[in-house]
Write a protein that holds these residues in place. Structure first.
Motif, short mmCIF file in Angstrom:
data_model
loop_
_atom_site.label_atom_id
_atom_site.label_comp_id
_atom_site.label_asym_id
_atom_site.label_seq_id
_atom_site.Cartn_x
_atom_site.Cartn_y
_atom_site.Cartn_z
N GLU A 104 0.81 -1.22 0.00
CA GLU A 104 0.00 0.00 0.00
C GLU A 104 0.85 1.28 0.00
N PRO A 105 1.91 1.37 0.82
CA PRO A 105 2.70 2.61 0.78
C PRO A 105 3.32 2.88 -0.59
N GLU A 106 3.78 1.84 -1.26
CA GLU A 106 4.37 2.01 -2.59
C GLU A 106 3.31 2.45 -3.60
N ILE A 107 2.15 1.85 -3.55
CA ILE A 107 1.06 2.22 -4.47
C ILE A 107 0.67 3.68 -4.24
N LYS A 108 0.48 4.07 -2.98
CA LYS A 108 0.11 5.45 -2.66
C LYS A 108 1.17 6.43 -3.13
N GLU A 109 2.44 6.09 -2.93
CA GLU A 109 3.54 6.96 -3.34
C GLU A 109 3.53 7.17 -4.85
N CYS A 110 3.31 6.13 -5.61
CA CYS A 110 3.28 6.26 -7.07
C CYS A 110 2.15 7.19 -7.52
#
Length: 147
Positions: A104-110
């Motif tokens: 989730e953090p990676e998806i949100k960051e993108c």
């Protein structure tokens, strides 16, 4: 399928097997599509800016969309996305992030950085191929891409 508008894409993927699968699915969808392939973010930025060795603008044309792997050597996808979205000449190109990760953090960051989409690579070949075709349907039939 000949009625579909052709689009050009830049595939940024260090895994040659994954790149070939995505390119095949992209071209199977519409044989008039064009797709260029580079293996890391540094090459992607050079390609997009027509810097060495991609100076020939007739051969290395601006893509309608970029498919950008997240984990690559030298310069990864998130850093490449940051550079693209900070560049006035490149920021309007839609970028779809591609990863094996569903964190989730990676998806949100993108998405925070301006990604137009985020897809995960399925492990099975058939699932991977199906996902690539669905991706093509969306970007070719549904979405309007900037010129």
């Amino acid at each position: 399928m000949d009625d579909f508008k052709p689009i050009s894409a830049l595939m940024v993927e260090d895994n040659i097997d994954h790149a070939e699968l995505m390119i095949d699915a992209f071209n199977d969808f519409n044989i008039k599509n064009t797709i260029a392939h580079v293996i890391d973010g540094e090459q992607a930025i050079a390609y997009l800016r027509n810097a060495a060795p991609y100076e020939d603008k007739s051969k290395f044309t601006r893509p309608d969309i970029v498919f950008l792997d997240i984990r690559m050597p030298r310069q990864g996808g998130i850093e490449t996305l940051k550079i693209m979205k900070a560049d006035d000449d490149l920021c309007s190109i839609p970028v779809v992030m591609i990863s094996t990760s569903k964190t989730e953090p990676e998806i949100k960051e993108c998405y925070r950085l301006g990604a137009s989409g985020y897809i995960t690579k399925p492990l099975k070949f058939d699932d991977f191929s199906k996902k690539m075709k669905e991706l093509n349907y969306y970007w070719v039939l549904t979405s309007e891409l900037p010129k």
